[in-house]
Write an enzyme that holds these catalytic residues in place. Structure first.
Site, PDB file in Angstrom:
ATOM      1  N   HIS A 124      29.933   3.358  17.171  1.00  0.00           N
ATOM      2  CA  HIS A 124      28.347   3.228  17.390  1.00  0.00           C
ATOM      3  C   HIS A 124      29.215   2.240  18.529  1.00  0.00           C
ATOM      4  O   HIS A 124      29.869   1.335  18.294  1.00  0.00           O
ATOM      5  CB  HIS A 124      27.439   2.529  15.893  1.00  0.00           C
ATOM      6  CG  HIS A 124      26.909   3.546  15.146  1.00  0.00           C
ATOM      7  ND1 HIS A 124      26.343   5.024  15.331  1.00  0.00           N
ATOM      8  CD2 HIS A 124      27.317   3.948  13.272  1.00  0.00           C
ATOM      9  CE1 HIS A 124      26.674   5.129  14.068  1.00  0.00           C
ATOM     10  NE2 HIS A 124      27.295   5.252  13.123  1.00  0.00           N
ATOM     11  N   GLU A 141      26.474  -1.370  10.206  1.00  0.00           N
ATOM     12  CA  GLU A 141      25.758  -0.414   9.102  1.00  0.00           C
ATOM     13  C   GLU A 141      26.936  -0.218   8.302  1.00  0.00           C
ATOM     14  O   GLU A 141      27.586  -1.068   7.535  1.00  0.00           O
ATOM     15  CB  GLU A 141      25.859   1.057   9.652  1.00  0.00           C
ATOM     16  CG  GLU A 141      26.983   1.824   9.422  1.00  0.00           C
ATOM     17  CD  GLU A 141      25.821   3.149  10.215  1.00  0.00           C
ATOM     18  OE1 GLU A 141      25.368   3.716  10.449  1.00  0.00           O
ATOM     19  OE2 GLU A 141      27.334   4.168  10.115  1.00  0.00           O
ATOM     20  N   HIS A 199      33.825   6.989  12.245  1.00  0.00           N
ATOM     21  CA  HIS A 199      34.158   6.947  10.384  1.00  0.00           C
ATOM     22  C   HIS A 199      33.439   8.658  10.483  1.00  0.00           C
ATOM     23  O   HIS A 199      32.779   8.716  11.638  1.00  0.00           O
ATOM     24  CB  HIS A 199      32.764   5.379  10.244  1.00  0.00           C
ATOM     25  CG  HIS A 199      31.461   6.071  10.634  1.00  0.00           C
ATOM     26  ND1 HIS A 199      32.003   4.751  11.652  1.00  0.00           N
ATOM     27  CD2 HIS A 199      30.395   6.828  10.663  1.00  0.00           C
ATOM     28  CE1 HIS A 199      30.136   5.070  12.453  1.00  0.00           C
ATOM     29  NE2 HIS A 199      29.740   5.862  11.561  1.00  0.00           N
ATOM     30  N   ARG A 219      29.226  10.510  19.328  1.00  0.00           N
ATOM     31  CA  ARG A 219      30.115  11.875  18.723  1.00  0.00           C
ATOM     32  C   ARG A 219      31.110  12.055  19.192  1.00  0.00           C
ATOM     33  O   ARG A 219      30.975  12.233  20.159  1.00  0.00           O
ATOM     34  CB  ARG A 219      28.935  12.558  18.339  1.00  0.00           C
ATOM     35  CG  ARG A 219      29.452  14.254  17.637  1.00  0.00           C
ATOM     36  CD  ARG A 219      28.857  15.456  17.665  1.00  0.00           C
ATOM     37  NE  ARG A 219      27.151  15.331  17.006  1.00  0.00           N
ATOM     38  CZ  ARG A 219      26.236  14.999  17.871  1.00  0.00           C
ATOM     39  NH1 ARG A 219      26.424  15.510  18.746  1.00  0.00           N
ATOM     40  NH2 ARG A 219      25.721  14.848  17.295  1.00  0.00           N
TER      41      ARG A 219
END
Length: 345
Positions: A124, A141, A199, A219
């Site tokens: 991200h 996150e 991740h 992605r």
């Protein structure tokens, strides 16, 4: 005709009644499930819903992401979106500090994720990159593993130093996973994922995810699989190359010591603070003193949540409550055993 003093009493009583009737209270939201190619069946099961063959990957518990906004399911505010509540109540809902820091936007997104197969390798962008490219915040996150199959695993961070050029080459020759840290996981494991950390949630993981309000994901690699539409899913190799944090850490897993009937700190960052509560008895949790709303995710068991104004609701596994910042405190009363995560800013 009313005497003046009686008229004044009547008007005052009417005004007070309106104030009481519009007082904010702990909010439940309508269920919001998302079919995804790697999803499974445990989300419906956790929430006590009828089974389905459709692969459900995510449940968005509390969201103000445009087009995917949570809708209130209880009380006088039923039917309103979270964005509408923020616009209407502002500091009363968010807290003065949060309202000012995030310019009147709800800053947090909470999900449950069920991975029947491996998710894509992804990353991200940070706030600066996301603002410049997409006009929104980046995504930092964390994950709390709620359940895990025997061989469940996930990936987080680089296992060794590589260059952006090697990064691109490894995506092209399908070896990017060779330079990522792969963890076998079990229930209770925690991982913090700041923007830029590569991740992937692996097969067999059922996870609670707390993050910034953002729906931006790059992605990187998708194992050659097809989406639900039968087409390869889009990759973002060039966009991700300069979003990746290439630094290497000794360990990417977050350590904590569990305890009964008191909050245990999990992750604290600029965007959220999270605590775990394993309850066998009633615990009172302050809210207003933090000058922030609070989100309560029920991971196991059931009980009652009561606020300092006397509002009470039943809370069970798979449900999530948003507690407005204006409420002094809440009491969590387990039926027998109840496990919750508390999130605040």
């Amino acid at each position: 005709m009313f005497a003046p003093q009686y008229l004044l009493f009547f008007v005052s009583s009417h005004i007070n009644f309106n104030i009481i009737s519009t007082m904010l209270y702990p909010l439940l939201f309508e269920t919001s499930l998302f079919p995804i190619v790697w999803g499974g069946t445990r989300l419906r099961q956790m929430k006590g819903m009828a089974p389905s063959c459709e692969p459900v990957g995510e449940s968005w518990e509390v969201s103000a992401v445009p087009g995917k906004e949570s809708v209130v399911a209880n009380g006088d505010q039923k039917g309103k979106t979270l964005a509408q509540l923020v616009a209407e109540y502002g500091e009363e809902l968010l807290g003065k500090y949060v309202h000012e820091k995030f310019n009147g936007e709800f800053p947090m997104l909470v999900k449950f994720i069920d991975a029947e197969s491996d998710l894509s390798i992804q990353v991200h962008p940070n706030n600066e990159q996301a603002t410049e490219r997409h006009g929104c915040m980046g995504k930092t996150e964390m994950w709390y593993v709620v359940k895990a199959d025997k061989d469940a695993h996930l990936m987080s961070g680089m296992s060794r130093q590589i260059s952006p050029e090697e990064y691109v080459c490894r995506i092209e020759d399908n070896t990017i996973t060779d330079v990522l840290c792969d963890y076998k996981v079990s229930a209770g494991d925690v991982f913090f994922l700041p923007a830029g950390r590569v991740h992937s949630i692996g097969k067999g993981c059922f996870i609670a995810e707390i993050q910034q309000t953002s729906d931006i994901t790059y992605r990187i690699y998708d194992f050659g699989r097809l989406g639900l539409d039968g087409k390869p899913r889009e990759l973002h190799v060039e966009q991700s190359k300069d979003a990746v944090d290439y630094s290497v850490l000794e360990d990417y897993k977050t350590s904590y010591t569990p305890a009964l009937n008191k909050p245990v700190s999990l992750v604290e960052c600029n965007y959220f603070k999270t605590h775990l509560l394993d309850l066998t008895e009633t615990v009172e949790v302050p809210v207003k003193v933090n000058d922030s709303f609070m989100i309560v995710l029920c991971l196991e068991g059931a009980g009652t949540l009561t606020d300092s104004n006397g509002y009470s609701l039943n809370l069970k596994q798979g449900e999530t409550v948003l507690v407005p910042a204006s409420i002094e405190c809440i009491s969590l009363i387990p039926n027998e055993l109840m496990k919750v995560i508390i999130c605040k800013r």
